[in-house]
Motif scaffolding. Structure first.
Motif, PDB file in Angstrom:
ATOM      1  N   ARG A 100       0.832  -1.206   0.000  1.00 11.78           N
ATOM      2  CA  ARG A 100       0.000   0.000   0.000  1.00 11.78           C
ATOM      3  C   ARG A 100       0.870   1.260   0.000  1.00 11.78           C
ATOM      4  O   ARG A 100       0.561   2.243  -0.652  1.00 11.78           O
ATOM      5  CB  ARG A 100      -0.940  -0.005   1.204  1.00 11.78           C
ATOM      6  CG  ARG A 100      -2.105   0.932   1.072  1.00 11.78           C
ATOM      7  CD  ARG A 100      -3.152   0.746   2.149  1.00 11.78           C
ATOM      8  NE  ARG A 100      -3.478  -0.598   2.570  1.00 11.78           N
ATOM      9  CZ  ARG A 100      -4.261  -1.464   1.920  1.00 11.78           C
ATOM     10  NH1 ARG A 100      -4.791  -1.128   0.798  1.00 11.78           N
ATOM     11  NH2 ARG A 100      -4.505  -2.663   2.406  1.00 11.78           N
ATOM     12  N   GLY A 101       1.973   1.212   0.696  1.00  9.41           N
ATOM     13  CA  GLY A 101       2.883   2.347   0.729  1.00  9.41           C
ATOM     14  C   GLY A 101       3.633   2.550  -0.574  1.00  9.41           C
ATOM     15  O   GLY A 101       4.162   3.633  -0.826  1.00  9.41           O
ATOM     16  N   GLU A 102       3.696   1.538  -1.414  1.00  8.83           N
ATOM     17  CA  GLU A 102       4.403   1.614  -2.687  1.00  8.83           C
ATOM     18  C   GLU A 102       3.488   1.955  -3.857  1.00  8.83           C
ATOM     19  O   GLU A 102       3.967   2.251  -4.950  1.00  8.83           O
ATOM     20  CB  GLU A 102       5.099   0.273  -2.977  1.00  8.83           C
ATOM     21  CG  GLU A 102       6.079  -0.157  -1.914  1.00  8.83           C
ATOM     22  CD  GLU A 102       7.267   0.782  -1.801  1.00  8.83           C
ATOM     23  OE1 GLU A 102       7.782   1.215  -2.844  1.00  8.83           O
ATOM     24  OE2 GLU A 102       7.666   1.100  -0.664  1.00  8.83           O
ATOM     25  N   LEU A 103       2.182   1.885  -3.661  1.00  6.96           N
ATOM     26  CA  LEU A 103       1.230   2.100  -4.753  1.00  6.96           C
ATOM     27  C   LEU A 103       0.559   3.455  -4.618  1.00  6.96           C
ATOM     28  O   LEU A 103       0.376   3.967  -3.517  1.00  6.96           O
ATOM     29  CB  LEU A 103       0.167   0.995  -4.741  1.00  6.96           C
ATOM     30  CG  LEU A 103       0.673  -0.421  -4.999  1.00  6.96           C
ATOM     31  CD1 LEU A 103      -0.448  -1.428  -4.794  1.00  6.96           C
ATOM     32  CD2 LEU A 103       1.246  -0.545  -6.403  1.00  6.96           C
ATOM     33  N   PRO A 104       0.165   4.039  -5.745  1.00 10.77           N
ATOM     34  CA  PRO A 104      -0.496   5.346  -5.681  1.00 10.77           C
ATOM     35  C   PRO A 104      -1.915   5.221  -5.152  1.00 10.77           C
ATOM     36  O   PRO A 104      -2.503   4.130  -5.162  1.00 10.77           O
ATOM     37  CB  PRO A 104      -0.515   5.804  -7.147  1.00 10.77           C
ATOM     38  CG  PRO A 104      -0.525   4.536  -7.930  1.00 10.77           C
ATOM     39  CD  PRO A 104       0.283   3.553  -7.110  1.00 10.77           C
ATOM     40  N   GLU A 105      -2.458   6.349  -4.703  1.00  8.32           N
ATOM     41  CA  GLU A 105      -3.856   6.360  -4.284  1.00  8.32           C
ATOM     42  C   GLU A 105      -4.715   5.954  -5.465  1.00  8.32           C
ATOM     43  O   GLU A 105      -4.389   6.247  -6.606  1.00  8.32           O
ATOM     44  CB  GLU A 105      -4.247   7.750  -3.800  1.00  8.32           C
ATOM     45  CG  GLU A 105      -3.623   8.108  -2.468  1.00  8.32           C
ATOM     46  CD  GLU A 105      -4.150   9.436  -1.949  1.00  8.32           C
ATOM     47  OE1 GLU A 105      -5.342   9.735  -2.145  1.00  8.32           O
ATOM     48  OE2 GLU A 105      -3.354  10.159  -1.352  1.00  8.32           O
ATOM     49  N   GLY A 106      -5.788   5.274  -5.182  1.00 12.04           N
ATOM     50  CA  GLY A 106      -6.676   4.826  -6.250  1.00 12.04           C
ATOM     51  C   GLY A 106      -6.545   3.342  -6.556  1.00 12.04           C
ATOM     52  O   GLY A 106      -7.466   2.729  -7.054  1.00 12.04           O
ATOM     53  N   VAL A 107      -5.375   2.746  -6.263  1.00 15.12           N
ATOM     54  CA  VAL A 107      -5.225   1.305  -6.450  1.00 15.12           C
ATOM     55  C   VAL A 107      -5.826   0.632  -5.227  1.00 15.12           C
ATOM     56  O   VAL A 107      -5.428   0.902  -4.093  1.00 15.12           O
ATOM     57  CB  VAL A 107      -3.747   0.893  -6.603  1.00 15.12           C
ATOM     58  CG1 VAL A 107      -3.625  -0.621  -6.670  1.00 15.12           C
ATOM     59  CG2 VAL A 107      -3.133   1.528  -7.837  1.00 15.12           C
ATOM     60  N   GLU A 108      -6.813  -0.227  -5.458  1.00 22.67           N
ATOM     61  CA  GLU A 108      -7.445  -0.945  -4.358  1.00 22.67           C
ATOM     62  C   GLU A 108      -6.672  -2.232  -4.094  1.00 22.67           C
ATOM     63  O   GLU A 108      -6.375  -2.970  -5.019  1.00 22.67           O
ATOM     64  CB  GLU A 108      -8.891  -1.272  -4.703  1.00 22.67           C
ATOM     65  CG  GLU A 108      -9.763  -0.049  -4.883  1.00 22.67           C
ATOM     66  CD  GLU A 108     -11.186  -0.434  -5.205  1.00 22.67           C
ATOM     67  OE1 GLU A 108     -11.841  -1.072  -4.344  1.00 22.67           O
ATOM     68  OE2 GLU A 108     -11.635  -0.117  -6.319  1.00 22.67           O
ATOM     69  N   LEU A 109      -6.367  -2.477  -2.840  1.00 25.96           N
ATOM     70  CA  LEU A 109      -5.546  -3.609  -2.450  1.00 25.96           C
ATOM     71  C   LEU A 109      -6.169  -4.270  -1.235  1.00 25.96           C
ATOM     72  O   LEU A 109      -6.416  -3.597  -0.234  1.00 25.96           O
ATOM     73  CB  LEU A 109      -4.142  -3.095  -2.124  1.00 25.96           C
ATOM     74  CG  LEU A 109      -3.047  -4.064  -1.791  1.00 25.96           C
ATOM     75  CD1 LEU A 109      -2.797  -5.018  -2.954  1.00 25.96           C
ATOM     76  CD2 LEU A 109      -1.771  -3.291  -1.476  1.00 25.96           C
ATOM     77  N   ARG A 110      -6.445  -5.580  -1.342  1.00 27.30           N
ATOM     78  CA  ARG A 110      -7.045  -6.300  -0.207  1.00 27.30           C
ATOM     79  C   ARG A 110      -6.422  -7.674  -0.054  1.00 27.30           C
ATOM     80  O   ARG A 110      -6.068  -8.322  -1.042  1.00 27.30           O
ATOM     81  CB  ARG A 110      -8.548  -6.477  -0.430  1.00 27.30           C
ATOM     82  CG  ARG A 110      -9.308  -5.166  -0.307  1.00 27.30           C
ATOM     83  CD  ARG A 110     -10.792  -5.312  -0.387  1.00 27.30           C
ATOM     84  NE  ARG A 110     -11.332  -6.235   0.601  1.00 27.30           N
ATOM     85  CZ  ARG A 110     -12.591  -6.644   0.613  1.00 27.30           C
ATOM     86  NH1 ARG A 110     -13.447  -6.212  -0.298  1.00 27.30           N
ATOM     87  NH2 ARG A 110     -13.025  -7.473   1.531  1.00 27.30           N
ATOM     88  N   HIS A 111      -6.299  -8.096   1.194  1.00 24.67           N
ATOM     89  CA  HIS A 111      -5.824  -9.446   1.508  1.00 24.67           C
ATOM     90  C   HIS A 111      -7.002 -10.288   1.964  1.00 24.67           C
ATOM     91  O   HIS A 111      -7.857  -9.811   2.717  1.00 24.67           O
ATOM     92  CB  HIS A 111      -4.773  -9.405   2.625  1.00 24.67           C
ATOM     93  CG  HIS A 111      -4.309 -10.760   3.025  1.00 24.67           C
ATOM     94  ND1 HIS A 111      -4.810 -11.418   4.124  1.00 24.67           N
ATOM     95  CD2 HIS A 111      -3.417 -11.609   2.454  1.00 24.67           C
ATOM     96  CE1 HIS A 111      -4.234 -12.610   4.222  1.00 24.67           C
ATOM     97  NE2 HIS A 111      -3.392 -12.749   3.228  1.00 24.67           N
ATOM     98  N   PHE A 112      -7.034 -11.536   1.498  1.00 24.79           N
ATOM     99  CA  PHE A 112      -8.066 -12.490   1.885  1.00 24.79           C
ATOM    100  C   PHE A 112      -7.377 -13.748   2.408  1.00 24.79           C
ATOM    101  O   PHE A 112      -6.489 -14.281   1.742  1.00 24.79           O
ATOM    102  CB  PHE A 112      -8.934 -12.878   0.680  1.00 24.79           C
ATOM    103  CG  PHE A 112      -9.689 -11.733   0.078  1.00 24.79           C
ATOM    104  CD1 PHE A 112     -11.009 -11.494   0.443  1.00 24.79           C
ATOM    105  CD2 PHE A 112      -9.095 -10.887  -0.852  1.00 24.79           C
ATOM    106  CE1 PHE A 112     -11.714 -10.431  -0.114  1.00 24.79           C
ATOM    107  CE2 PHE A 112      -9.793  -9.829  -1.409  1.00 24.79           C
ATOM    108  CZ  PHE A 112     -11.106  -9.600  -1.038  1.00 24.79           C
TER     109      PHE A 112
END
Length: 132
Positions: A100-112
């Protein structure tokens, strides 16, 4: 065992969406596996301006990025920044906080968690093909 003898740790998962890049990462990831992953992603970017990504970690042991050049890692990160909309991580350790710290705002990232893989597919509005 050398890289030429090892079974690839990165394996494509066929899905019902052309713009979804899905992979299963099994066991230990070495430099050759990482290079393969970057090559597969580059091919997906060439076909689609924007993609979603699902990374399933199965019996994940470790990843050795030390033999990959800094330039390759930076190119891979830069390419991802321009192409990835959503990324689901399934199973294994939850690395999304770091990413999350490496990606720009707007990229959705989730762990399952592994036992909630079906939720990840629903979140991406996709399904695996061929009994993945």
């Amino acid at each position: 065992m050398n890289y030429l003898e090892a079974v690839p740790a990165v394996r494509r998962i066929d899905t019902d969406r052309d713009d979804l890049f899905a992979v299963d990462i099994v066991g230990e990831v070495n430099a050759a596996d990482a290079e393969n992953l970057y090559g597969l992603l580059e091919a997906a970017y060439a076909l689609h301006a924007q993609i979603d990504v699902l990374v399933r970690l199965t019996d994940f042991e470790s990843a050795d990025w030390s033999e990959i050049s800094r330039q390759t890692l930076e190119q891979g990160q830069t390419a991802a920044l321009g192409h990835v909309r959503k990324c689901a991580s399934v199973g294994g350790p939850d690395w999304t906080g770091y990413a999350r710290g490496e990606l720009p705002e707007g990229v959705e990232l989730r762990h399952f968690p592994a036992d909630r893989e079906a939720d990840a597919w629903r979140w991406l509005e996709a399904e695996p093909r061929g009994g993945a």
